[in-house]
Design a protein around this motif. Structure first.
Motif, PDB file in Angstrom:
ATOM      1  N   TRP A  89      24.938 -21.618  -4.527  1.00 33.33           N
ATOM      2  CA  TRP A  89      24.208 -20.780  -5.496  1.00 33.33           C
ATOM      3  C   TRP A  89      22.824 -20.396  -5.005  1.00 33.33           C
ATOM      4  O   TRP A  89      22.160 -19.554  -5.600  1.00 33.33           O
ATOM      5  N   TYR A  90      22.367 -21.028  -3.927  1.00 36.24           N
ATOM      6  CA  TYR A  90      21.057 -20.670  -3.363  1.00 36.24           C
ATOM      7  C   TYR A  90      21.180 -19.560  -2.318  1.00 36.24           C
ATOM      8  O   TYR A  90      20.176 -19.085  -1.799  1.00 36.24           O
ATOM      9  N   PHE A  91      22.395 -19.177  -1.990  1.00 35.03           N
ATOM     10  CA  PHE A  91      22.603 -18.132  -0.980  1.00 35.03           C
ATOM     11  C   PHE A  91      21.941 -16.832  -1.465  1.00 35.03           C
ATOM     12  O   PHE A  91      22.100 -16.450  -2.623  1.00 35.03           O
ATOM     13  N   VAL A 132      23.980  -7.601 -15.234  1.00 39.21           N
ATOM     14  CA  VAL A 132      23.513  -8.587 -14.245  1.00 39.21           C
ATOM     15  C   VAL A 132      23.646  -8.108 -12.795  1.00 39.21           C
ATOM     16  O   VAL A 132      23.343  -8.852 -11.868  1.00 39.21           O
ATOM     17  N   ALA A 133      24.056  -6.871 -12.585  1.00 36.79           N
ATOM     18  CA  ALA A 133      24.372  -6.373 -11.236  1.00 36.79           C
ATOM     19  C   ALA A 133      23.288  -6.646 -10.191  1.00 36.79           C
ATOM     20  O   ALA A 133      23.580  -7.012  -9.062  1.00 36.79           O
ATOM     21  N   GLY A 134      22.027  -6.473 -10.590  1.00 33.27           N
ATOM     22  CA  GLY A 134      20.944  -6.609  -9.612  1.00 33.27           C
ATOM     23  C   GLY A 134      20.355  -8.006  -9.538  1.00 33.27           C
ATOM     24  O   GLY A 134      19.400  -8.239  -8.793  1.00 33.27           O
ATOM     25  N   ARG A 135      20.921  -8.943 -10.280  1.00 31.51           N
ATOM     26  CA  ARG A 135      20.319 -10.279 -10.328  1.00 31.51           C
ATOM     27  C   ARG A 135      20.894 -11.218  -9.276  1.00 31.51           C
ATOM     28  O   ARG A 135      22.025 -11.069  -8.836  1.00 31.51           O
ATOM     29  N   HIS A 136      20.077 -12.209  -8.899  1.00 29.81           N
ATOM     30  CA  HIS A 136      20.539 -13.228  -7.963  1.00 29.81           C
ATOM     31  C   HIS A 136      21.539 -14.124  -8.683  1.00 29.81           C
ATOM     32  O   HIS A 136      21.388 -14.382  -9.879  1.00 29.81           O
ATOM     33  N   ILE A 137      22.557 -14.607  -7.933  1.00 35.94           N
ATOM     34  CA  ILE A 137      23.648 -15.355  -8.571  1.00 35.94           C
ATOM     35  C   ILE A 137      23.189 -16.633  -9.258  1.00 35.94           C
ATOM     36  O   ILE A 137      23.823 -17.103 -10.187  1.00 35.94           O
ATOM     37  N   ARG A 138      22.062 -17.191  -8.802  1.00 36.53           N
ATOM     38  CA  ARG A 138      21.586 -18.441  -9.410  1.00 36.53           C
ATOM     39  C   ARG A 138      20.928 -18.197 -10.771  1.00 36.53           C
ATOM     40  O   ARG A 138      20.767 -19.112 -11.562  1.00 36.53           O
ATOM     41  N   GLU A 139      20.562 -16.952 -11.013  1.00 37.20           N
ATOM     42  CA  GLU A 139      19.863 -16.626 -12.259  1.00 37.20           C
ATOM     43  C   GLU A 139      20.825 -16.423 -13.426  1.00 37.20           C
ATOM     44  O   GLU A 139      20.415 -15.989 -14.499  1.00 37.20           O
ATOM     45  N   GLY A 143      28.968 -19.148 -17.526  1.00 41.98           N
ATOM     46  CA  GLY A 143      30.014 -18.181 -17.845  1.00 41.98           C
ATOM     47  C   GLY A 143      29.870 -16.899 -17.028  1.00 41.98           C
ATOM     48  O   GLY A 143      30.856 -16.330 -16.553  1.00 41.98           O
ATOM     49  N   GLN A 144      28.618 -16.455 -16.874  1.00 44.27           N
ATOM     50  CA  GLN A 144      28.376 -15.234 -16.094  1.00 44.27           C
ATOM     51  C   GLN A 144      28.742 -15.456 -14.622  1.00 44.27           C
ATOM     52  O   GLN A 144      29.319 -14.586 -13.979  1.00 44.27           O
ATOM     53  N   GLN A 145      28.398 -16.663 -14.106  1.00 43.97           N
ATOM     54  CA  GLN A 145      28.721 -16.964 -12.714  1.00 43.97           C
ATOM     55  C   GLN A 145      30.231 -16.916 -12.494  1.00 43.97           C
ATOM     56  O   GLN A 145      30.717 -16.348 -11.517  1.00 43.97           O
ATOM     57  N   GLN A 146      30.984 -17.482 -13.442  1.00 44.03           N
ATOM     58  CA  GLN A 146      32.440 -17.475 -13.332  1.00 44.03           C
ATOM     59  C   GLN A 146      32.963 -16.037 -13.358  1.00 44.03           C
ATOM     60  O   GLN A 146      33.844 -15.661 -12.587  1.00 44.03           O
ATOM     61  N   ARG A 147      32.372 -15.220 -14.225  1.00 40.10           N
ATOM     62  CA  ARG A 147      32.803 -13.825 -14.343  1.00 40.10           C
ATOM     63  C   ARG A 147      32.487 -13.022 -13.093  1.00 40.10           C
ATOM     64  O   ARG A 147      33.215 -12.093 -12.745  1.00 40.10           O
ATOM     65  N   VAL A 148      31.382 -13.345 -12.434  1.00 45.89           N
ATOM     66  CA  VAL A 148      31.026 -12.614 -11.214  1.00 45.89           C
ATOM     67  C   VAL A 148      32.123 -12.796 -10.162  1.00 45.89           C
ATOM     68  O   VAL A 148      32.541 -11.840  -9.499  1.00 45.89           O
TER      69      VAL A 148
END
Lengths: 263, 283
Positions: A89-91, A132-139, A143-148
């Protein structure tokens, strides 16, 4: 040609025959026979270390098969959603970059095109996370991370969606959202295979459940498969199965005992 | 006026101009490839490969083979060998690097002891020497920089995908092993053409520090690929100039400047991240 695969009702998309996988000399998956047909929604359940993830990886081709064979039509496109625990998630990547990276065939300059940007927006909108398109994955929230990662898998317009523990580490509300999202995608004709630990919250709601412990212990509808006998063999511990609202409800005696001791 | 005159004094010397050009291009190149080095957790590979290339440099000197050819082939073969050995999970990448590169380094050392003018050559190879930089080095580093840029631009998404998610990239028809081998070959070539200025011992720092500093400034991969080479090039340029005026080793001055940039960015990023994480507390 892809139409012919997809148009056949109940045509097998993935066929595992006598499949075994090993890590070193230790067998992790043994003698698996499993067929996934077009349009199915299958949940593979089993304890930690039972080889569920290894089986999925063997299906997608990232884990070598020691014995047996897995037959998949080469024209089939598979979308894979890994366990969120395995993601770094820090990538330094934004949501848009995560999704677009799957389109590896680009012109010489690797810039994201306006067409790709529109495609990303479309798939994110479908999953309800367009903002969330422009956001970093850690932010993002769990649920949003799973959806990405679901969006990334959907971006290549797969015939089969394979998810490894899609509800692991998410709260009840997010689990419901993910389950409904997957149900909608299944309604649209997508074939879905997932692994889960969640017997009551997820597996009991699926049309087909496979109990797995190195090999297939039982395969069928939740009513047929989620029985005390099958679950005891699968998990190696007694489990009572009740019925609630027409669906099996698994009672974990270990947890009940713990609660009793706590009192 | 005297101050201005002093600033430009080193530019009167051909060796300094050559060294400055090579170092600046090398800084940008190391910054570019360093992004993949830090994101793949390969920092130790840069360190190891520079030692392996030392073995090649010694062998080519003893055998009177062209330095770039001999050490280049040696470095690329070492890189590929590491990738191959590391694939056997029982051994692991770190042990593979340890075995291949230290053996190569030891062989180079033994060859130089036995056949070469050991002490002088070893010092130049270990710590670098601006005096040794020739016009051929400028051509070599420029060529490798263009090659590195081409690899990153043309293979951008495959590199990104296989770095971020190796397993899924593999099943998405990305030839991950080929991508990794290409990356190792590029790192080997970069070390080869940079070694004369920076030296074996400090070159891995040039592959790691600018990229690590840049990583703290952005969360976007594409931006990271711009910022890291800029930091690498700028620190090498000013490091070379400073080393002349302070009469210190060029490589040591460059690395110290890189470390200073890292510490500064680390300080600012710490404050910024704490503020940002506090604002994300609701998630």
């Amino acid at each position: 040609m892809r139409q012919s695969i997809l148009s056949k009702t109940d045509s097998p998309l993935i066929v595992c025959e006598h499949v075994s996988c090993t890590y070193g000399n230790a067998p992790v998956v043994e003698d698996v026979y499993l067929t996934i047909n077009r349009g199915e929604f299958v949940g593979i359940v089993g304890p930690s270390g039972s080889g569920k993830t290894t089986l999925l990886k063997a299906i997608i081709g990232s884990q070598p098969v020691a014995h047996g064979s897995i037959t998949i039509d080469p024209r089939l496109t598979i979308g894979y959603v890994p366990q969120v625990e395995t993601v770094d998630w820090y990538f330094p990547v934004t949501v848009e970059e995560v999704i677009v990276m799957t389109r590896t065939k680009t012109k010489w300059w690797p810039r994201i095109t306006s067409k790709e940007r529109a495609d990303v927006r479309e798939v994110l909108e479908k999953l309800g996370i367009a903002e969330v398109a422009g956001r970093h994955i850690r932010e993002l929230s769990g649920g949003q991370q799973q959806r990405v990662f679901l969006a990334r898998a959907m971006f290549c317009q797969p015939d089969v969606l394979i998810l490894d523990e899609p509800t692991s580490g998410v709260d009840v509300r997010t689990r419901h959202e993910i389950l409904h999202l997957l149900a909608d995608l299944h309604q649209e004709g997508l074939t879905i295979v997932l692994t889960t630990h969640d017997l009551n919250g997820l597996a009991a709601h699926l049309p087909r459940v496979v109990c797995f412990k190195k090999t297939v212990i039982a395969d069928g509808s939740p009513r047929e498969v989620l029985t005390s006998e099958v679950l005891e063999v699968t998990y190696g511990a007694p489990m009572e199965v009740l019925e609630h609202g027409g669906m099996p409800l698994v009672v974990d005696h270990g947890r009940v005992a713990m609660r009793g001791e706590g009192k | 006026m005297i101050f201005a005159f002093d600033l430009f004094e080193p530019y009167e010397f051909q060796f300094f101009r050559n060294g400055l050009i090579v170092a600046t291009i090398a800084g940008a190149l190391c910054g570019l490839l360093g992004v993949f080095v830090i994101l793949r957790g390969m920092s130790y590979i840069g360190h190891g490969l520079s030692h392996a290339v030392f073995g090649g440099a010694a062998a080519s000197a003893v055998m009177k083979v062209n330095y770039f050819l001999g050490a280049g082939i040696w470095g690329v073969v070492s890189g590929l060998l590491i990738a191959r050995v590391a694939r056997r999970r029982v051994i692991g990448a770190d042990a593979a690097i340890g075995v291949v590169t230290t053996a190569s380094f030891a062989l180079g050392l033994a060859l130089m002891n036995r056949y070469g003018q050991a002490s002088k050559s070893i010092e130049a190879v270990l710590f670098g020497s601006v005096l040794g930089v020739k016009v051929a080095d400028i051509y070599a580093v420029s060529l490798v920089a263009l090659l590195g840029l081409a690899v990153v631009v043309l293979g951008y998404r495959k590199l990104l995908f296989s770095t971020f998610d190796r397993d899924v990239a593999q099943v998405s028809n990305v030839r991950v092993s080929l991508v990794e081998a290409l990356l190792l070959a590029m790192i080997s070539l970069t070390i080869l053409v940079t070694m004369r200025v920076i030296g074996t011992l400090l070159i891995s720092a040039l592959l790691v520090i600018p990229a690590a500093s840049a990583r703290m400034t952005t969360n976007s991969f594409s931006r990271l690929l711009w910022v890291s080479p800029i930091i690498g090039a700028v620190t090498c340029f000013f490091g070379m100039n400073l080393s002349y005026h302070l009469d210190t080793s060029a490589s040591a001055t460059i690395i110290l400047l890189d470390a200073l940039v890292f510490v500064t960015v680390y300080g600012f990023a710490g404050v910024r991240n704490r503020t940002k994480m506090a604002s994300l507390g609701h998630l």
